[in-house]
Design an enzyme around this catalytic site. Structure first.
Site, short mmCIF file in Angstrom:
data_model
loop_
_atom_site.label_atom_id
_atom_site.label_comp_id
_atom_site.label_asym_id
_atom_site.label_seq_id
_atom_site.Cartn_x
_atom_site.Cartn_y
_atom_site.Cartn_z
N SER A 1 0.82 -1.20 0.00
CA SER A 1 0.00 0.00 0.00
C SER A 1 0.86 1.26 0.00
O SER A 1 0.33 2.35 -0.16
CB SER A 1 -0.96 0.00 1.19
OG SER A 1 -0.33 -0.49 2.33
N HIS B 1 -3.16 -3.47 -5.89
CA HIS B 1 -3.47 -2.98 -4.54
C HIS B 1 -4.95 -3.16 -4.23
O HIS B 1 -5.80 -2.42 -4.74
CB HIS B 1 -3.05 -1.51 -4.43
CG HIS B 1 -3.21 -0.94 -3.06
ND1 HIS B 1 -3.52 0.38 -2.82
CD2 HIS B 1 -3.13 -1.52 -1.83
CE1 HIS B 1 -3.60 0.58 -1.52
NE2 HIS B 1 -3.38 -0.55 -0.89
N GLU C 1 -6.25 -0.95 -7.31
CA GLU C 1 -5.33 -0.04 -8.01
C GLU C 1 -4.28 -0.90 -8.71
O GLU C 1 -3.58 -1.68 -8.04
CB GLU C 1 -4.67 0.91 -7.01
CG GLU C 1 -5.64 1.90 -6.38
CD GLU C 1 -4.99 2.83 -5.35
OE1 GLU C 1 -5.54 3.90 -5.09
OE2 GLU C 1 -3.92 2.48 -4.80
N ASN D 1 -4.75 6.52 -1.16
CA ASN D 1 -4.06 6.95 0.06
C ASN D 1 -3.45 8.34 -0.07
O ASN D 1 -3.15 8.99 0.91
CB ASN D 1 -3.00 5.94 0.48
CG ASN D 1 -3.62 4.79 1.26
OD1 ASN D 1 -4.69 4.94 1.85
ND2 ASN D 1 -2.97 3.65 1.23
P1 NAI Z 1 -0.79 -9.38 7.93
O1 NAI Z 1 0.20 -9.09 9.00
O2 NAI Z 1 -2.18 -9.72 8.30
O3 NAI Z 1 -0.21 -10.59 7.04
C1 NAI Z 1 1.10 -10.66 6.56
C2 NAI Z 1 1.49 -12.13 6.48
O4 NAI Z 1 2.71 -12.25 5.76
C3 NAI Z 1 1.72 -12.75 7.84
O5 NAI Z 1 0.95 -13.93 7.97
C4 NAI Z 1 3.23 -13.07 7.85
O6 NAI Z 1 3.54 -14.24 8.55
C5 NAI Z 1 3.50 -13.24 6.39
N1 NAI Z 1 4.89 -13.02 6.01
C6 NAI Z 1 5.73 -12.08 6.45
N2 NAI Z 1 6.92 -12.17 5.80
C7 NAI Z 1 6.78 -13.19 4.91
C8 NAI Z 1 7.65 -13.74 3.93
N3 NAI Z 1 8.88 -13.27 3.74
N4 NAI Z 1 7.20 -14.75 3.17
C9 NAI Z 1 5.94 -15.24 3.35
N5 NAI Z 1 5.08 -14.75 4.28
C10 NAI Z 1 5.51 -13.72 5.04
O7 NAI Z 1 -0.72 -8.13 6.96
P2 NAI Z 1 -1.84 -7.61 5.93
O8 NAI Z 1 -2.67 -6.61 6.60
O9 NAI Z 1 -2.46 -8.78 5.27
O10 NAI Z 1 -0.93 -6.83 4.89
C11 NAI Z 1 -0.17 -7.50 3.90
C12 NAI Z 1 0.23 -6.51 2.83
O11 NAI Z 1 -0.94 -5.91 2.27
C13 NAI Z 1 1.10 -5.36 3.29
O12 NAI Z 1 2.00 -5.04 2.26
C14 NAI Z 1 0.09 -4.24 3.51
O13 NAI Z 1 0.68 -2.97 3.41
C15 NAI Z 1 -0.86 -4.49 2.36
N6 NAI Z 1 -2.20 -3.96 2.52
C16 NAI Z 1 -2.84 -4.03 3.72
C17 NAI Z 1 -4.13 -3.52 3.87
C18 NAI Z 1 -4.85 -3.59 5.17
O14 NAI Z 1 -5.89 -2.94 5.33
N7 NAI Z 1 -4.38 -4.39 6.12
C19 NAI Z 1 -4.82 -2.87 2.72
C20 NAI Z 1 -4.07 -2.92 1.49
C21 NAI Z 1 -2.80 -3.41 1.42
#
Ligand code: NAI
Length: 538
Positions: free
Chosen positions: A147, A168, A180, A218
């Site tokens: 994001s 995105h 996006e 954003n």
């Molecule tokens: P989250 O913390 O819920 O999930 C991330 C997952 O990735 C975790 O389960 C973690 O164990 C895993 N992980 C970390 N490093 C890893 C690796 N090297 N290889 C494989 N798995 C790995 O985070 P979330 O909220 O799902 O966010 C994920 C991405 O999406 C981020 O880049 C965030 O900025 C983006 N995003 C988040 C939004 C939100 O509202 N939470 C909205 C839009 C984008």
């Protein structure tokens, strides 16, 4: 297999142009096997949507058991959809059967598309993409759900950087329509097109964006929070008043309650990242008000307290009772346009009981109502105090833009009775006008909410700034006006898009309001976009 293409400067600067002129064949991703990396909140949602669309989806997470856990969570989600009659049992079973947790990245080699949704960290994401290049075929498209990280930076150093694109999604992924599709400098137009088509096939509304800080949503949304925080910093109003005004303008949530929902830590971090990514351009400067809240652990709903206390939430506004306005000798509605027309109707109704009606002065320098020489003026950015000094009468009140009157196509003839509307009195105003101004606004059908005498009040100022940011995004080729409108309506549920507001307001008036803000605050925040300035000349 993707081949590297040569792109002109024009293609690089204009995402729309770039996609039109692509000569490469577009990879076909519909129905293709998919690998989702990161099985957290977003990854699980993306896996669900892809599996529902018929893709075989592998799911990988470095945290042991996380992918299985996500699949179990999705099973419960799908059960819920079946129970609500939104999905058939067979469909739910088939969807679930398409999702396969894998224990190592190496097992994901057959994917034609990888969607990355891991931790928001440039170094970790970069390392993952390099690792992936060793696993997947050279023709496999790599998409990132980042994001805030530059897609260009993520692609740097890859063997095939042209295949990396931003995809995105918004949270919750199954419900939010916007995607996006973010192109960096390396991104092959055909790759962006393929992901764009795929998102459409998944029932989403894709919008092309150029990789710039905050992408579309954003970035353009920053002022929605920033203006509320700026008004709070100068003690112009309470969070309750700000929320009531913006809700009345059609926003689903006011900025303060929304920041409480998002979490002040998260909201502050996004603001800070956009600020830093813009070389500390003061226009994006985060707020002291929010920093203090984060430092104090007042994070919003999740910590039990933000601007409001939870679970109670936003308390109702205290009810103010306004008496009928005193009998006037002369009432004149000034100006042209939807707001003036509405005021004329409302004043006619208000005066009908006394057996007379308002006069109308269409050829006037201002929009509003004049009552025996006292003025209720629609904000143009000048404060009530300035108008009183510059034009003579001490009894001046300015009122906010009733946006619902002008926000959408087809002008309604009225507003819901009791629509909240901010107003501010000139410091010079006499005691009678202090009560009469509110009494008149109430008689015209509003719930008047007093604000300190600040330029542009709440709605006009916020919306002008949203339009300004959108204008700058278009100026910089980040998106098209239609893309910005779709993104803001679908990504953050705005009641209209910035360019739709602009179509019913005018570039000249928005610019005048921004210039008035700029004159008061003398900083970079209210610097008007050259796009808007050029538009105003037309
Ligand atoms: P989250 O913390 O819920 O999930 C991330 C997952 O990735 C975790 O389960 C973690 O164990 C895993 N992980 C970390 N490093 C890893 C690796 N090297 N290889 C494989 N798995 C790995 O985070 P979330 O909220 O799902 O966010 C994920 C991405 O999406 C981020 O880049 C965030 O900025 C983006 N995003 C988040 C939004 C939100 O509202 N939470 C909205 C839009 C984008």
């Amino acid at each position: 297999m993707l081949s590297a293409g040569v792109r002109s400067g024009r293609e690089q600067n204009d995402p729309a142009e770039k996609h039109r002129e692509s000569t490469m064949t577009t990879p076909e991703l519909k129905g293709a096997p998919l690998l989702v990396v990161g099985a957290g909140l977003m990854g699980a949602g993306i896996a669900q949507v892809a599996a529902q669309a018929g893709h075989a989806v592998q799911l990988f997470d470095t945290r042991e058991g996380a992918a299985e856990q996500a699949k179990a969570g999705l099973a419960a989600t799908l059960d819920g959809l079946v129970a609500k009659g939104k999905m058939g049992t067979d469909d739910a079973n088939a969807t679930l059967a398409r999702i396969a947790p894998i224990a190592s990245l190496a097992a994901g080699g057959s994917a034609h598309l990888v969607v990355e949704a891991i931790v928001e960290d440039l170094g970790i994401k970069r390392a993952l993409f390099r690792q992936l290049e060793a696993v997947v075929a050279p023709g496999c498209v790599l998409a990132t759900n980042t994001s805030s990280i530059s897609v260009t930076a993520l692609a740097a150093g890859l063997a095939h950087p042209g295949r990396l694109v931003g995809m995105h999604f918004f949270n919750p992924v199954p419900l939010m329509k916007l995607v996006e599709v973010v192109s960096g400098l390396h991104t092959e137009p055909a790759v962006a097109e393929a992901v764009f088509a795929l998102a459409g096939a998944w029932g989403k509304v894709p919008v092309h964006a150029r990789s710039t800080p905050g992408f579309i949503v954003n970035r353009i949304a920053r002022p929605y929070y920033a203006e509320a925080l700026a008004l709070l910093l100068e003690q112009a109003a309470t969070p309750q008043v700000l929320d009531a005004c913006l809700r009345a303008a059609g926003f689903r949530m006011g900025p303060c309650e929304l920041m409480d929902l998002i979490g002040h830590d998260t909201n502050f971090a996004v603001t800070q990242s956009v600020y830093e990514a813009n070389f500390f351009d003061k226009r994006f400067m985060p707020s002291l008000v929010q920093r203090e809240m984060v430092e104090g652990g007042l994070l919003g709903r999740k910590s039990g307290r933000g601007f409001y206390r939870y679970p109670e939430g936003v308390p109702p506004l205290p009810v103010a009772v306004h008496e009928a306005p005193a009998t006037a000798r002369e009432v004149t509605v000034h100006g042209e346009g939807a707001v003036a027309d509405f005021l004329e109707q409302a004043a006619t109704l208000a005066l009908a009981a006394q057996g007379w009606g308002p006069a109308r002065l269409r050829d006037s320098a201002w929009v509003g109502v004049e009552i025996d020489g006292a003025r209720l003026v629609l904000t143009t950015g000048r404060t009530a105090g300035e108008i009183a000094v510059q034009e003579g009468p001490a009894d001046v009140a300015v009122f906010d833009r009733p946006l619902a009157l002008t926000a959408s196509a087809g002008l309604p003839t009225g507003l819901p009775p009791g629509t909240a509307l901010a107003y501010a009195l000139a410091p010079q105003a006499g005691p009678a006008w202090r009560t009469q101004s509110a009494a008149w606004l109430a008689a015209l059908g509003f719930t008047p909410l007093p604000l300190a005498d600040t330029p542009g009040l709440v709605v006009a100022r916020t919306v002008a700034m949203l339009v300004n940011e959108a204008a700058d995004a278009v100026l910089q080729g980040v998106c098209t006006p239609a893309g910005a409108d779709a993104a803001m309506k679908l990504g953050v549920n705005y009641p209209a898009g910035p360019f739709e507001w602009l179509a019913h307001w005018s570039a000249t008036e928005v610019l005048a309001l921004l210039d008035a803000l700029d004159a008061q605050y003398r900083g970079e925040r209210y610097r008007a976009s050259p796009w808007l300035r050029r538009q105003a000349l037309l």
